[in-house]
Design an enzyme around this catalytic site. Structure first.
Site, PDB file in Angstrom:
ATOM      1  N   GLU A 108       0.839  -1.213   0.000  1.00  0.00           N
ATOM      2  CA  GLU A 108       0.000   0.000   0.000  1.00  0.00           C
ATOM      3  C   GLU A 108       0.871   1.259   0.000  1.00  0.00           C
ATOM      4  OE1 GLU A 108      -2.252  -1.569   3.413  1.00  0.00           O
ATOM      5  OE2 GLU A 108      -4.050  -1.211   2.215  1.00  0.00           O
ATOM      6  N   GLU A 147      -3.802  -9.506   3.942  1.00  0.00           N
ATOM      7  CA  GLU A 147      -4.579  -9.169   5.141  1.00  0.00           C
ATOM      8  C   GLU A 147      -5.723 -10.138   5.381  1.00  0.00           C
ATOM      9  OE1 GLU A 147      -3.413  -7.089   2.938  1.00  0.00           O
ATOM     10  OE2 GLU A 147      -2.649  -5.260   3.878  1.00  0.00           O
TER      11      GLU A 147
HETATM   12  N1  3HC Z   1       4.594  -7.511  11.297  1.00  0.00           N
HETATM   13  C1  3HC Z   1       5.420  -7.866  12.297  1.00  0.00           C
HETATM   14  N2  3HC Z   1       6.238  -8.939  12.252  1.00  0.00           N
HETATM   15  C2  3HC Z   1       6.223  -9.655  11.127  1.00  0.00           C
HETATM   16  C3  3HC Z   1       5.399  -9.339  10.030  1.00  0.00           C
HETATM   17  C4  3HC Z   1       4.573  -8.196  10.142  1.00  0.00           C
HETATM   18  N3  3HC Z   1       3.772  -7.792   9.153  1.00  0.00           N
HETATM   19  N4  3HC Z   1       5.594 -10.245   9.081  1.00  0.00           N
HETATM   20  C5  3HC Z   1       6.511 -11.112   9.552  1.00  0.00           C
HETATM   21  N5  3HC Z   1       6.886 -10.751  10.774  1.00  0.00           N
HETATM   22  C6  3HC Z   1       7.895 -11.400  11.627  1.00  0.00           C
HETATM   23  C7  3HC Z   1       7.461 -12.765  12.105  1.00  0.00           C
HETATM   24  O1  3HC Z   1       6.664 -12.657  13.268  1.00  0.00           O
HETATM   25  C8  3HC Z   1       8.795 -13.421  12.361  1.00  0.00           C
HETATM   26  O2  3HC Z   1       9.258 -12.945  13.595  1.00  0.00           O
HETATM   27  P1  3HC Z   1      10.236 -13.818  14.496  1.00  0.00           P
HETATM   28  O3  3HC Z   1      11.498 -13.970  13.734  1.00  0.00           O
HETATM   29  O4  3HC Z   1      10.350 -13.036  15.746  1.00  0.00           O
HETATM   30  O5  3HC Z   1       9.536 -15.134  14.679  1.00  0.00           O
HETATM   31  C9  3HC Z   1       9.703 -12.842  11.288  1.00  0.00           C
HETATM   32  O6  3HC Z   1       9.021 -11.669  10.816  1.00  0.00           O
HETATM   33  C10 3HC Z   1       9.945 -13.746  10.117  1.00  0.00           C
HETATM   34  O7  3HC Z   1       8.702 -14.217   9.655  1.00  0.00           O
HETATM   35  P2  3HC Z   1       8.579 -15.647   8.966  1.00  0.00           P
HETATM   36  O8  3HC Z   1       9.126 -16.688   9.861  1.00  0.00           O
HETATM   37  O9  3HC Z   1       7.180 -15.790   8.495  1.00  0.00           O
HETATM   38  O10 3HC Z   1       9.606 -15.470   7.763  1.00  0.00           O
HETATM   39  P3  3HC Z   1       9.475 -15.837   6.255  1.00  0.00           P
HETATM   40  O11 3HC Z   1      10.700 -15.360   5.610  1.00  0.00           O
HETATM   41  O12 3HC Z   1       9.087 -17.274   6.102  1.00  0.00           O
HETATM   42  O13 3HC Z   1       8.226 -14.979   5.680  1.00  0.00           O
HETATM   43  C11 3HC Z   1       6.867 -13.039   5.289  1.00  0.00           C
HETATM   44  C12 3HC Z   1       8.268 -13.586   5.660  1.00  0.00           C
HETATM   45  C13 3HC Z   1       6.516 -13.487   3.865  1.00  0.00           C
HETATM   46  C14 3HC Z   1       6.875 -11.553   5.394  1.00  0.00           C
HETATM   47  C15 3HC Z   1       5.823 -13.673   6.249  1.00  0.00           C
HETATM   48  O14 3HC Z   1       6.270 -13.447   7.569  1.00  0.00           O
HETATM   49  C16 3HC Z   1       4.455 -13.105   6.132  1.00  0.00           C
HETATM   50  O15 3HC Z   1       3.671 -13.555   5.302  1.00  0.00           O
HETATM   51  N6  3HC Z   1       4.116 -12.122   6.977  1.00  0.00           N
HETATM   52  C17 3HC Z   1       2.800 -11.586   7.068  1.00  0.00           C
HETATM   53  C18 3HC Z   1       2.637 -10.455   6.130  1.00  0.00           C
HETATM   54  C19 3HC Z   1       1.289  -9.823   6.344  1.00  0.00           C
HETATM   55  O16 3HC Z   1       0.314 -10.459   6.665  1.00  0.00           O
HETATM   56  N7  3HC Z   1       1.242  -8.522   6.132  1.00  0.00           N
HETATM   57  C20 3HC Z   1       0.048  -7.779   6.279  1.00  0.00           C
HETATM   58  C21 3HC Z   1       0.030  -7.170   7.610  1.00  0.00           C
HETATM   59  S1  3HC Z   1      -1.508  -6.388   7.943  1.00  0.00           S
HETATM   60  C22 3HC Z   1      -1.388  -4.894   7.137  1.00  0.00           C
HETATM   61  O17 3HC Z   1      -0.429  -4.609   6.482  1.00  0.00           O
HETATM   62  C23 3HC Z   1      -2.538  -3.975   7.383  1.00  0.00           C
HETATM   63  C24 3HC Z   1      -2.569  -2.858   6.416  1.00  0.00           C
HETATM   64  O18 3HC Z   1      -3.363  -3.186   5.312  1.00  0.00           O
HETATM   65  C25 3HC Z   1      -3.123  -1.638   7.070  1.00  0.00           C
END
Ligand code: 3HC
Ligand code: NAI
Length: 699
Positions: free
Chosen positions: A105, A125
């Protein structure tokens, strides 16, 4: 600092530096806006590039902040985006590796975007029970086209940047960089080249129309409704994207914002966020730091090519790790290989596996009848018959032949791992890897930590679990470990419900309506009712006072072991899994009830669900207190990944927290008064009573 600022020639380079994935938490948002303002104020700067340090452009909003005041603190993501859009100097997003959620975004608000190939781009999301809340539902359809954007938003699935760049007419990327390595230089050159371009292009100004909007959105709703039962967010995604095609941009933003805030408070979103964090927390073990050295696992040996040995082997073959299987007889090896082949061939037939990949995987598999051939394997997993005598022989052989430092794992589901470890002279190298059937499919792996298991062995197996795409959860040694120890109580309670007036079908339907993949009786038929029968016989000797319903024993005495015999609590037609209620089984239960002098009563679905779920919760509280599980969220993971607990309820512990532990305890006290139930069964675990007294929760 959570963003880094430097000026290269006439370009200000702002790098998000908030490991691990440059989440857009409050400090990062603040630092980013400060630096954007700084760049705008500096006369020497003509254009701005935003990129991310490390392994992501940005993983989006900081999920850990959700539900805390920080999430709402200014500047929120909307304010940051406004600063980007209003920048008088062009802002270029240089996107690589991961660009998700709020990260995408933010990029969509920039005037230009240049992406590295191989970047995973997503608005995930919906997987957290939300929709994109910072303009994603309004800008992505404008940049990418309505249909591809809706697909991404509703599925939450990542799409590679090079595929997105091929979508005809797309305005998401202005340029695809040659390689991830050249991205920064190419972005700086691009920013220099467009420094004087005016007016500055904004995605929000692009048109957003669908030629057959009414029909398309109706069709989308029908599709999404069918696929997203129990999850409110996906349909809301359709509403928001439709709004992008019908409302003015600013009105669309407001509409999206309102839905986002409402979804944030739904139990489903809370549960999905809990699952996301819990899955990652499971690999964190209090006394095993993340920098614990790990052993190198390049090859695996598997003892026993039966149901579990075959499935376990497939996990490693899928991950490109060679496997050698050992059996007592050549025929058993051939049977095992034939089953693995059959499984892979079914995947090829369905188009889920390419033929060359199948062949490549099979080429990693070898077999032997001799222990000497295993000596070089880095890790061996035993999956032979569940008898201590057999395990003893196998582990003594392994101790004799395996190279020093090899990890010796057992897939036992009920036996004492400490005793198994002590059959060897290296108990520190012994660990339990409790896979769930079918082992190539089920996500859960209980990693059983023996009293002498070395920390580096535990750390290695946890990392290996991630490599083979399992959710690995640590359990201490006890009868049944975390999952089966709890399910035994759930099964006992299911039996009491039959005695009191329920049919198996009524119990199963009630808990399936609650969201379980399968009720206790259908599950018994799938796993084999003879397994529970054997456990009860053992219990009769070890814990003679424990109360059970006799109905399951009566069923087994009739040879109705479940799907494998074509008959259990239900009937089964060969080749099908549909459970068909059987009148004789119902009659058998009724006669048993009569013999006990019980007048059946109508039990509500609500009571059935409470009795089954709280029986899990109370046992889980014992498990936590004894340190068998180190945190409540691990138990939630075991139940969601291994036992079909509804993901949108977040697991038994979060569910109990949401119901309120006080209410759980009150219900348990009520059940204990029921003479047909078992007062001892409902004795509250001390931890549960303590948490209620202190007004606390499990999580
Ligand atoms: N916020 C905070 N921490 C996050 C995060 C996020 N969005 N995404 C990942 N992390 C953290 C994990 O908790 C993890 O922490 P740790 O090492 O302390 O356990 C670390 O990052 C690594 O994560 P993964 O083990 O999942 O690592 P990968 O390399 O396998 O994957 C990733 C990385 C593809 C970024 C995966 O973590 C992922 O899919 N994350 C979620 C992304 C997501 O859902 N984003 C949307 C958030 S909501 C949003 O943006 C609202 C907006 O629209 C207003
Ligand atoms: P299985 O009976 O299907 O397979 C066991 C295999 O081990 C047979 O092929 C047998 O020939 C072989 N075997 C027996 N003794 C051996 C020896 N001394 N050396 C080499 N091979 C030998 O059994 P299954 O179901 O695969 O179970 C294996 C283990 O996995 C057991 O410990 C069981 O408790 C555990 N387990 C089983 C689950 C299930 O759902 N079946 C789930 C989780 C764990």
């Amino acid at each position: 600092m959570t963003t880094h600022y430097e000026v290269r020639g006439s370009v200000a380079l702002i790098t998000l530096s908030n490991p691990p994935v440059n989440g857009l938490g409050h400090a990062t948002r603040l630092s980013l806006t400060d630096n954007l303002q700084k760049a705008n104020a500096d006369a020497a700067v003509k254009s701005i590039v935003i990129t991310g340090a490390g392994k992501a452009f940005s993983g989006g909003a900081d999920i850990k902040e959700f539900g805390t005041p920080k999430a709402l603190s200014e500047p929120n993501l909307h304010s940051v985006i406004r600063v980007v859009e209003n920048s008088s100097k062009p802002v270029v997003a240089a996107i690589h590796s991961v660009c998700m959620g709020g990260g995408l975004e933010l990029a969509l608000a920039c005037h230009y975007r240049i992406a590295a190939p191989g970047c995973s781009v997503a608005l995930p999301e919906v997987k957290l029970g939300l929709l994109p809340g910072a303009g994603g539902t309004q800008r992505l359809p404008r940049a990418l086209g309505v249909e591809p954007a809706l697909n991404m938003i509703v599925s939450g699935e990542p799409v590679k940047s090079e595929l997105l760049a091929q979508i005809p007419g797309q305005k998401l990327f202005d340029k695809l960089a040659q390689s991830p390595e050249s991205l920064a230089e190419e972005a700086l050159a691009f920013a220099q080249a467009i420094a004087d371009a005016r007016p500055l292009p904004l995605v929000r100004d692009l048109p957003c129309k669908h030629p057959n909007g009414d029909a398309y959105f109706q069709f989308s709703r029908n599709m999404v409704k069918g696929m997203s039962k129990n999850f409110p967010a996906p349909l809301k995604c359709v509403d928001a994207v439709e709004a992008a095609t019908r409302k003015k941009f600013e009105d669309g933003l407001l509409f999206e914002r309102e839905i986002f805030i409402n979804l944030m408070w739904t139990p489903e979103s809370r549960a999905l966020r809990h699952v996301f964090m819990s899955e990652r927390a499971a690999s964190k073990i209090p006394d095993v730091p993340s920098d614990t050295p790990k052993r190198d696992i390049k090859s695996i040996a598997v003892i026993g090519a039966g149901t579990m040995g075959g499935g376990i082997s497939m996990n490693f073959l899928n991950a490109g790790i060679p496997v050698k299987m050992l059996e007592m007889k050549q025929e058993a090896l051939e049977r095992g290989i034939a089953t693995i082949r059959k499984n892979y061939e079914a995947q090829v037939k369905k188009g889920k596996l390419k033929l060359d990949k199948y062949e490549q995987r099979m080429s990693l598999l070898s077999t032997t009848l001799s222990y000497e051939d295993l000596k070089d394997a880095d890790m061996v997993i035993e999956a032979v018959f569940e008898e201590m005598g057999v395990k003893e022989k196998v582990f003594k052989e392994l101790d004799r032949v395996m190279k020093p430092g090899a990890i010796l794992a057992s897939n036992t589901s009920t036996l004492d791992l400490n005793q198994i470890a002590n059959f060897t002279k290296r108990p520190q190298d012994v660990i339990g890897t409790h896979f769930f059937s079918p082992a190539n499919i089920m996500k859960l792996l209980e990693v059983v930590r023996g009293e002498k298991t070395a920390k580096d062995v535990l750390a290695t197996v946890m990392a290996l679990g991630k490599k083979i795409k399992k959710t690995a959860v640590v359990s201490g040694v006890c009868d049944g470990f975390i999952g089966n120890r709890m399910i035994e109580q759930y099964g006992r309670q299911g039996g009491f419900l039959l005695d009191e007036g329920c049919t198996p079908e009524q119990v199963d339907k009630a808990i399936e309506k609650f969201g379980f993949a399968m009720g206790p009786f259908r599950m018994g038929d799938l796993a084999g009712n003879d397994i529970g029968w054997a456990i009860r016989k053992r219990r009769a000797i070890e814990q003679p006072g424990m109360k059970y319903s006799k109905t399951a024993d009566l069923l087994c005495e009739k040879g109705r072991f479940g799907q494998k015999t074509g008959a259990g609590w239900y009937d089964y037609v060969a080749g099908k899994r549909d459970a068909i209620p059987n009148a004789e089984v119902v009659q058998m239960i009724e006669e048993h009830r009569k013999a006990l002098g019980i007048t059946p009563r109508k039990i509500s679905d609500e009571e059935i669900v409470q009795r089954l779920v709280y029986s899990l919760v109370n046992e889980a509280a014992h498990i936590l207190e004894e340190g068998i599980a180190s945190k409540a969220s691990d138990i939630d993971m075991v139940y969601i990944m291994g036992y079909g607990f509804p993901v949108y309820r977040g697991g038994p512990m979060l569910y109990a927290d949401q119901v309120g532990l006080f209410n759980v305890l009150q219900s348990m006290k009520r059940f204990a008064q029921n003479p047909l139930d078992d007062a001892a069964f409902w004795k509250p675990a001390p931890l549960l009573a303590k948490l209620v007294a202190e007004g606390k929760t499990f999580n």
